[in-house]
Design a protein around this motif. Structure first.
Motif, PDB file in Angstrom:
ATOM      1  N   ALA A  18      -5.805   6.942   0.543  1.00 18.93           N
ATOM      2  CA  ALA A  18      -6.973   6.943   1.428  1.00 18.93           C
ATOM      3  C   ALA A  18      -7.049   5.706   2.318  1.00 18.93           C
ATOM      4  CB  ALA A  18      -8.250   7.057   0.594  1.00 18.93           C
ATOM      5  N   ILE A  19      -6.185   4.712   2.097  1.00 18.14           N
ATOM      6  CA  ILE A  19      -6.217   3.494   2.916  1.00 18.14           C
ATOM      7  C   ILE A  19      -5.806   3.845   4.344  1.00 18.14           C
ATOM      8  CG2 ILE A  19      -5.183   1.213   3.249  1.00 18.14           C
ATOM      9  CD1 ILE A  19      -4.899   1.037   0.198  1.00 18.14           C
ATOM     10  N   PRO A  20      -6.633   3.533   5.350  1.00 21.74           N
ATOM     11  CA  PRO A  20      -6.361   3.973   6.730  1.00 21.74           C
ATOM     12  C   PRO A  20      -5.002   3.527   7.270  1.00 21.74           C
ATOM     13  CG  PRO A  20      -8.585   3.104   6.540  1.00 21.74           C
ATOM     14  CD  PRO A  20      -7.912   2.812   5.238  1.00 21.74           C
ATOM     15  N   GLU A  21      -4.559   2.325   6.886  1.00 19.96           N
ATOM     16  CA  GLU A  21      -3.300   1.805   7.406  1.00 19.96           C
ATOM     17  C   GLU A  21      -2.081   2.570   6.886  1.00 19.96           C
ATOM     18  OE1 GLU A  21      -6.357  -0.945   8.354  1.00 19.96           O
ATOM     19  OE2 GLU A  21      -5.861  -0.013   6.438  1.00 19.96           O
ATOM     20  N   ARG A  22      -2.276   3.500   5.944  1.00 18.88           N
ATOM     21  CA  ARG A  22      -1.180   4.339   5.446  1.00 18.88           C
ATOM     22  C   ARG A  22      -0.991   5.601   6.287  1.00 18.88           C
ATOM     23  NH1 ARG A  22      -0.385   7.031   1.391  1.00 18.88           N
ATOM     24  NH2 ARG A  22       1.711   6.435   0.722  1.00 18.88           N
ATOM     25  N   LYS A  23      -1.779   5.754   7.302  1.00 22.59           N
ATOM     26  CA  LYS A  23      -1.726   6.979   8.095  1.00 22.59           C
ATOM     27  C   LYS A  23      -0.297   7.285   8.531  1.00 22.59           C
ATOM     28  CE  LYS A  23      -3.920   9.254  12.049  1.00 22.59           C
ATOM     29  NZ  LYS A  23      -4.879   9.087  13.177  1.00 22.59           N
ATOM     30  N   GLY A  24       0.146   8.492   8.230  1.00 22.20           N
ATOM     31  CA  GLY A  24       1.495   8.911   8.583  1.00 22.20           C
ATOM     32  C   GLY A  24       2.495   8.767   7.452  1.00 22.20           C
ATOM     33  N   THR A  34     -13.436  -5.432   9.955  1.00 23.43           N
ATOM     34  CA  THR A  34     -13.242  -3.989   9.901  1.00 23.43           C
ATOM     35  C   THR A  34     -11.754  -3.668   9.920  1.00 23.43           C
ATOM     36  OG1 THR A  34     -13.443  -3.846  12.312  1.00 23.43           O
ATOM     37  CG2 THR A  34     -15.442  -3.485  11.018  1.00 23.43           C
ATOM     38  N   GLY A  35     -11.417  -2.476   9.436  1.00 21.55           N
ATOM     39  CA  GLY A  35     -10.039  -2.029   9.397  1.00 21.55           C
ATOM     40  C   GLY A  35      -9.668  -1.225  10.622  1.00 21.55           C
ATOM     41  N   SER A  36      -8.526  -0.572  10.570  1.00 17.27           N
ATOM     42  CA  SER A  36      -8.027   0.181  11.726  1.00 17.27           C
ATOM     43  C   SER A  36      -8.888   1.392  12.044  1.00 17.27           C
ATOM     44  CB  SER A  36      -6.580   0.620  11.472  1.00 17.27           C
ATOM     45  OG  SER A  36      -6.511   1.450  10.317  1.00 17.27           O
ATOM     46  N   ASP A  37      -9.684   1.834  11.076  1.00 18.70           N
ATOM     47  CA  ASP A  37     -10.549   2.988  11.315  1.00 18.70           C
ATOM     48  C   ASP A  37     -11.946   2.581  11.747  1.00 18.70           C
ATOM     49  OD1 ASP A  37     -11.373   1.861   8.959  1.00 18.70           O
ATOM     50  OD2 ASP A  37     -11.526   3.756   7.847  1.00 18.70           O
ATOM     51  N   GLY A  38     -12.178   1.291  11.948  1.00 17.94           N
ATOM     52  CA  GLY A  38     -13.484   0.826  12.383  1.00 17.94           C
ATOM     53  C   GLY A  38     -14.463   0.603  11.245  1.00 17.94           C
ATOM     54  N   ARG A  39     -14.100   1.009  10.044  1.00 11.91           N
ATOM     55  CA  ARG A  39     -14.950   0.765   8.890  1.00 11.91           C
ATOM     56  C   ARG A  39     -14.614  -0.599   8.299  1.00 11.91           C
ATOM     57  NH1 ARG A  39     -13.556   5.080   4.915  1.00 11.91           N
ATOM     58  NH2 ARG A  39     -15.560   4.604   3.901  1.00 11.91           N
ATOM     59  N   GLY A  40     -15.307  -0.964   7.254  1.00 15.66           N
ATOM     60  CA  GLY A  40     -15.049  -2.253   6.631  1.00 15.66           C
ATOM     61  C   GLY A  40     -13.614  -2.383   6.166  1.00 15.66           C
ATOM     62  N   ILE A  92       0.842  -1.202   0.000  1.00 14.63           N
ATOM     63  CA  ILE A  92       0.000   0.000   0.000  1.00 14.63           C
ATOM     64  C   ILE A  92       0.880   1.257   0.000  1.00 14.63           C
ATOM     65  CG2 ILE A  92      -2.024  -1.074   1.038  1.00 14.63           C
ATOM     66  CD1 ILE A  92      -1.171   0.132   3.739  1.00 14.63           C
ATOM     67  N   SER A  93       2.087   1.109  -0.538  1.00 12.80           N
ATOM     68  CA  SER A  93       3.011   2.239  -0.749  1.00 12.80           C
ATOM     69  C   SER A  93       3.385   2.938   0.551  1.00 12.80           C
ATOM     70  CB  SER A  93       2.412   3.251  -1.733  1.00 12.80           C
ATOM     71  OG  SER A  93       2.099   2.625  -2.951  1.00 12.80           O
ATOM     72  N   ARG A  94       3.731   2.145   1.548  1.00 13.73           N
ATOM     73  CA  ARG A  94       4.211   2.724   2.805  1.00 13.73           C
ATOM     74  C   ARG A  94       5.467   1.977   3.256  1.00 13.73           C
ATOM     75  NH1 ARG A  94       1.293   3.664   8.752  1.00 13.73           N
ATOM     76  NH2 ARG A  94       3.199   4.413   9.744  1.00 13.73           N
ATOM     77  N   CYS A  95       6.527   2.750   3.520  1.00 14.96           N
ATOM     78  CA  CYS A  95       7.769   2.163   4.019  1.00 14.96           C
ATOM     79  C   CYS A  95       8.612   3.288   4.600  1.00 14.96           C
ATOM     80  CB  CYS A  95       8.519   1.448   2.902  1.00 14.96           C
ATOM     81  SG  CYS A  95      10.112   0.762   3.399  1.00 14.96           S
ATOM     82  N   ASN A  96       8.764   3.289   5.885  1.00 14.07           N
ATOM     83  CA  ASN A  96       9.432   4.414   6.554  1.00 14.07           C
ATOM     84  C   ASN A  96      10.856   4.646   6.054  1.00 14.07           C
ATOM     85  OD1 ASN A  96       7.170   4.881   8.073  1.00 14.07           O
ATOM     86  ND2 ASN A  96       7.914   3.826   9.907  1.00 14.07           N
ATOM     87  N   ILE A  97      11.641   3.595   5.933  1.00 13.51           N
ATOM     88  CA  ILE A  97      13.051   3.771   5.582  1.00 13.51           C
ATOM     89  C   ILE A  97      13.214   4.317   4.165  1.00 13.51           C
ATOM     90  CG2 ILE A  97      13.352   1.370   4.821  1.00 13.51           C
ATOM     91  CD1 ILE A  97      16.230   1.547   5.886  1.00 13.51           C
ATOM     92  N   THR A  98      12.369   3.903   3.235  1.00 12.42           N
ATOM     93  CA  THR A  98      12.501   4.397   1.856  1.00 12.42           C
ATOM     94  C   THR A  98      11.929   5.799   1.710  1.00 12.42           C
ATOM     95  OG1 THR A  98      10.392   3.426   1.128  1.00 12.42           O
ATOM     96  CG2 THR A  98      12.355   2.047   0.980  1.00 12.42           C
ATOM     97  N   GLU A  99      10.991   6.152   2.573  1.00 13.14           N
ATOM     98  CA  GLU A  99      10.413   7.497   2.531  1.00 13.14           C
ATOM     99  C   GLU A  99      11.347   8.527   3.167  1.00 13.14           C
ATOM    100  OE1 GLU A  99       6.418   7.561   4.143  1.00 13.14           O
ATOM    101  OE2 GLU A  99       6.006   5.565   3.359  1.00 13.14           O
ATOM    102  N   GLU A 100      12.111   8.090   4.148  1.00 10.56           N
ATOM    103  CA  GLU A 100      12.927   9.033   4.920  1.00 10.56           C
ATOM    104  C   GLU A 100      14.359   9.128   4.426  1.00 10.56           C
ATOM    105  OE1 GLU A 100      12.560   7.425   8.806  1.00 10.56           O
ATOM    106  OE2 GLU A 100      10.416   7.953   9.009  1.00 10.56           O
ATOM    107  N   SER A 101      14.801   8.194   3.579  1.00  8.95           N
ATOM    108  CA  SER A 101      16.205   8.152   3.155  1.00  8.95           C
ATOM    109  C   SER A 101      16.371   8.705   1.747  1.00  8.95           C
ATOM    110  CB  SER A 101      16.734   6.716   3.205  1.00  8.95           C
ATOM    111  OG  SER A 101      16.573   6.161   4.488  1.00  8.95           O
TER     112      SER A 101
END
Length: 995
Positions: free
Chosen positions: A532-538, A818-824, A472-481
């Motif tokens: 918009a995927i909740p698990e990408r927050k941050g 449900t997901g981390s935001d309580g929705r489906g 879902i296009s989230r990776c701290n080390i690749t985003e910060e480096s």
């Protein structure tokens, strides 16, 4: 170990067995001329379902279910020790191993005595009783090997399981039978088959048969005697004596008014007569136990003792019924001595329905996210075991303990109420947490392996970092480096090319390969649907960096990424919003996809090599789950187990959207079309440079339920091909089975659900053929799903389910994730689509399926070091093989044994007979100097489960009605002791000793 293994194995047997009378030699005497009723005390202990594994073991949460496995084993062992006439079988090693590790040395010694004299017998022997629809063969083999090794190491030969015991899974796979036969099993028993099939078999007395597990490829090697249990897996009605049972005990004091011996005996004899009338020998088996029974073992044994006593007393008065304590293996042994000819079966037992309108085909797709996670985790476990072996870590840094944690977590996840998706939500979370913990443990092992495999000198490499949310296009080390290294390990025994997608911030990057040469790249924007995927927050990633990596056989390559300020050239990336009334075309060297200018949907696929052109439509639809109360079959609700659409009209689906909004991205490496079907369904269709497949990455959820309707979402491909009601699905990722709509090969089907009754498990691929045009259309999946061809020329795969009603089959809650935001819950996955001539298709889907379940492991480090500096200190490319394996051979297993310094090695032929003119031929592989860091000195061939030398295996032989037609494979004798010849679909397992 090689020869060392033989010595060790025999030594264990000698020390622990001595004058043991286990196995068939321990079977009780039976009586000729009588109906011998084999009473089998057992407990079916789910490794998670309504409660977690821990809760079941300790007996907590009694308000959910009164079940405590530790109390069952405490109770049973003491009862067996008190009376040598008693017998008990145990199945789930995940529970038994935990209990055994907690016991004192003296009690362990007593338990070994029970095993050695045949009182306690291990049946099945896997870490769990695995599901058969959603499991991959690699994971099935691993989880059984895990259980087998515990038994071998602790008890020796007397604990080796001889019988498969799949009493609770919801349908049965032919590949499972084949694997069991290759484990060395003599029989298999299960409790669930379609109600119409069972009725037919009861009437024809074919409840027992020889199942041809691989009739085309392995022949008699994969044949397995198979029996259907008469009462599911419980005792006859009225004869349960445990917690939760309300049946009357046998009261045998003749001085008392409440004496009920005559009544109870008569009732039991009636059950015996009824069951015996449906079987063909003078032996029947009755399972005396059920879910989590024998917490009070004395209750069971005391009443069974009385039953045996008072039934057998009647023999003096002319009764022909003989009751005895027995086991499934002893029952099988007596059937084998009956000198009978048995019918055969060469298809499978899917789909399963327990009554009209109640097809258990929903669980093929239930909990799609967990199914995907389990498959990815299995992939990483193979990487972890290989790297541990290649780096020769042994027990360095506790690697074997780390790997064991992961093995046990994944072993539990194969359970028939785990990966199946039929557990309570809290239990699903627990399975996922266990897997995550196992992954973390094996990441430590891989990091340790890199410490040995990377350095050229004494320099220590930086730690490798993993990103579990790259999909879902989230990776701290690749985003910060701004500068990082990407290391990819390839677990396949030949070189592969792999597409890498890395979440990044900004749009300008350069990539240098392991040889220092510049690598072509492309930067693709992250879609707003992904953002918009909740698990990408941050997450800050706004682009994905795309490049192709070249990886050596069983080895790694390191690539170097650097952020730049250089302006991107025009060809790198262009994004266009679709123009109305103008078709959009994605095209590479091999394929062309055309999307309609009005609807924005796919309308044509062309194979540019062969000229095959297909009017291909792909779209998303959903079925509305039937909201029944389950009181009768006609009111059956759709739930975690059962799939039942509200409208059984096969031509009336609910389309997610008539038109889609789309964006087209063009580039040198990949062309993409983002399709938005609405607020809860989107898809990216991709064509990569040089690839013969089209990738469809679907994102579904949150499935809306504001209309109070549960929904079951499918992706459907409509081709217009003439398929004559026929399509094909894989069996657990291996052999292919033909499916015919509204048809069952061994019995006449009265179809009650035209949609659900034609769904089958798709573990890795589904395809259909138009033989008149020599066209095959194939779809590969990245996880197990339900699939069907409801109409000629159509294929559909169910990708996600969200339901509002329970189907009253035990789980007790709707499938409403449900997901981390309580929705489906939002689920993302991929389909890989091929279009080619029939003869060429096997090579495409076999190779791709292997690359999907054995994908490269990707990790990162962010040392501020350029390629040249890095290459002076560390290897940038390394292979664990001196050569490469042939294209039709796969290194299925390479791992070090925890109990020795030897290795387990499995090689398999991945093609079936007649699939490919070249790749279906036998192939010989030499292990001499095959591995770079490992010199093979000797090897001993074992059974598939690695718990017995193959030369010591002597399976029971069965006479069948078609014995003259039986294919008996011929095995080539090797002049080279370090070579192996593999015929189609063969797996050879070796214990390898290193020089």
């Amino acid at each position: 170990m090689g020869s060392m293994f033989a010595t060790c194995f025999l030594l264990i047997c000698f020390l622990s067995v001595g004058a043991a009378t286990c196995g068939y030699e321990s079977c009780p005497a039976v009586k000729d001329g009588m109906i011998n009723v084999h009473l089998v005390p057992h407990s079916h202990d789910d490794v998670g379902w309504l409660k977690t594994v821990d809760q079941y073991y300790y007996g907590s949460k009694d308000d959910i279910q009164s079940a405590g496995v530790q109390y069952i084993l405490d109770s049973v062992i003491q009862a067996l020790l008190k009376d040598p006439s008693k017998r008990f079988i145990y199945v789930e090693i995940a529970f038994f191993a935990r209990w055994y590790r907690e016991q004192s040395d003296s009690l362990r010694h007593q338990v070994k005595g029970l095993v050695n004299n045949g009182q306690l017998e291990f049946i099945l022997g896997g870490w769990c009783m695995n599901d058969e629809a959603s499991t991959h063969y690699n994971a099935i083999i691993d989880q059984h090997t895990l259980g087998f090794e515990f038994l071998r190491h602790n008890f020796g030969e007397c604990a080796r399981p001889r019988i498969g015991w799949q009493i609770d899974p919801f349908g049965h796979s032919r590949e499972q039978a084949s694997l069991f036969a290759q484990f060395g099993f003599d029989g298999l028993y299960f409790g669930r088959l379609d109600y119409q099939d069972k009725d037919t078999r009861e009437k024809s007395k074919t409840m027992e048969m020889v199942w041809r597990g691989s009739p085309l490829n392995l022949g008699s090697v994969a044949d397995l005697f198979t029996g259907v249990l008469y009462s599911g897996y419980g005792p006859p009605a009225g004869f349960c004596w445990d917690i939760g049972c309300s049946d009357e005990p046998i009261m045998d004091d003749y001085r008392l008014y409440d004496n009920n011996v005559d009544e109870r005996v008569a009732e039991f004899l009636k059950d015996v007569k009824d069951q015996a009338s449906h079987y063909t020998t003078n032996h029947i088996m009755m399972t005396m136990g059920s879910d989590f029974n024998y917490q009070y073992a004395d209750h069971w044994f005391k009443n069974i003792d009385k039953l045996i006593k008072y039934v057998n007393i009647l023999q003096a008065k002319g009764s022909k019924v003989n009751l005895l304590y027995s086991t499934p293996s002893c029952y099988t042994y007596n059937l084998n001595k009956a000198n009978q000819t048995w019918t055969t079966k060469d298809d499978d037992f899917f789909p399963y329905a327990h009554r009209p309108h109640s097809f258990w085909t929903g669980y093929f797709s239930s909990r799609a996210a967990l199914k995907g996670y389990t498959r990815e985790a299995n992939n990483f476990l193979q990487v972890c075991k290989q790297m541990d072996a290649l780096a020769k870590l042994g027990n360095t840094d506790n690697s074997s303990k780390n790997i064991q944690i992961f093995k046990e977590a994944l072993g539990v996840a194969q359970h028939h109420d785990a990966v199946s998706g039929t557990e309570k939500q809290a239990v699903a979370y627990d399975y996922a947490e266990r897997i995550a913990n196992g992954i973390n443990e094996c990441q430590k092992v891989v990091n340790d392996a890199y410490k040995y495999l990377l350095p050229l000198s004494s320099d220590k490499p930086p730690a490798q970092v993993y990103c579990s949310l790259r999909n879902i296009s989230r990776c701290n080390i690749t985003e910060e480096s701004k500068q990082l290294q990407v290391t990819l390990y390839n677990p396949v025994g030949r070189p592969v090319k792999s597409w890498v997608r890395i979440p990044v911030v900004g749009g300008s990057f350069s990539v240098v390969g392991p040889d220092g040469a510049a690598v072509s790249t492309q930067v693709v924007p992250v879609s707003k649907e992904t953002k918009a995927i909740p698990e990408r927050k941050g997450s800050l990633a706004d682009h994905e960096l795309v490049f192709q990596a070249s990886l050596p056989a069983l080895g790694y390559s390191t690539y170097f990424v650097q952020a730049t300020t250089q302006r991107r050239s025009n060809w790198e990336q262009k994004t266009f919003q679709r123009k109305v009334n103008t078709d959009t075309v994605l095209k590479n060297e091999f394929l062309s996809l055309t999307f309609d200018g009005n609807s924005g949907k796919l309308k044509q696929m062309v194979n540019l090599e062969t000229g095959i052109s297909l009017g291909l439509q792909q779209d998303f639809f959903y079925y509305v789950g039937y909201p029944g109360n389950n009181s009768e079959s006609e009111f059956q609700a759709s739930g975690a187990y059962v799939f039942r659409p509200s409208d059984n009209n096969t031509h009336n689906l609910n389309m997610v959207s008539t038109q889609v909004r789309s964006y087209h991205s063009q580039g040198q490496l990949v062309q993409e079309l983002l399709q938005t079907f609405g607020p809860w369904v989107s898809q990216v269709v991709r064509l990569y440079e040089g690839e013969r497949y089209a990738e469809f990455e679907w994102t579904v959820g949150p499935i809306p339920i504001s209309d109070k309707e549960g929904k079951e979402v499918i992706s459907r491909f409509s081709t217009g091909l003439n398929t004559q009601k026929t399509f094909y699905t894989d069996a657990n990722g291996r052999e292919i089975l033909e499916r015919v709509r509204d048809y069952r090969k061994t019995w006449k089907l009265n179809q009650t659900e035209e949609i659900a009754g034609n769904y089958y498990p798709v573990n890795s691929r589904i395809y259909m053929q138009d033989k008149s045009q020599d066209i095959q259309f194939t779809v590969l999946t990245d996880r197990s799903q339900g699939g069907a061809s409801i109409k000629d020329g159509d294929l559909e795969l169910m990708v996600h389910r969200r339901l509002l009603y329970d189907d009253s089959l035990g789980v007790g809650e709707p499938l409403n994730e449900t997901g981390s935001d309580g929705r489906g819950l939002i689920v993302r996955g991929k389909h890989y689509v091929f279009l080619d001539k029939i003869e060429k298709s096997a090579a495409l889907h076999r190779d791709m399926a292997l690359k999907l379940y054995m994908a490269p492991s990707v990790s990162f480090s962010n040392a501020t070091t350029k390629q040249a500096e890095w290459a002076a200190k560390f290897r940038t490319i390394w292979s664990g093989l001196n050569g490469t394996l042939p294209a039709n051979v796969h290194l299925l297993t390479l791992e070090q044994m925890a109990s020795s310094m030897d290795y387990i090695l499995r090689l398999e032929h991945i093609y079936e007979k007649n699939e490919d003119p070249v790749l279906s031929k036998p192939v010989t592989v030499s292990l001499q100097d095959l591995f770079v860091p490992l010199t093979v000195k000797s090897m001993t061939e074992l059974t598939l489960g690695a718990n017995l030398q193959l030369s010591d295996l002597h399976r029971l032989k069965w006479q069948t009605t078609d014995s003259k037609l039986l294919f008996k494979p011929k095995f080539a004798r090797q002049s080279d002791p370090l070579s192996v010849t593999l015929n189609p679909m063969e797996i050879h397992t070796f214990q390898v000793t290193l020089g």
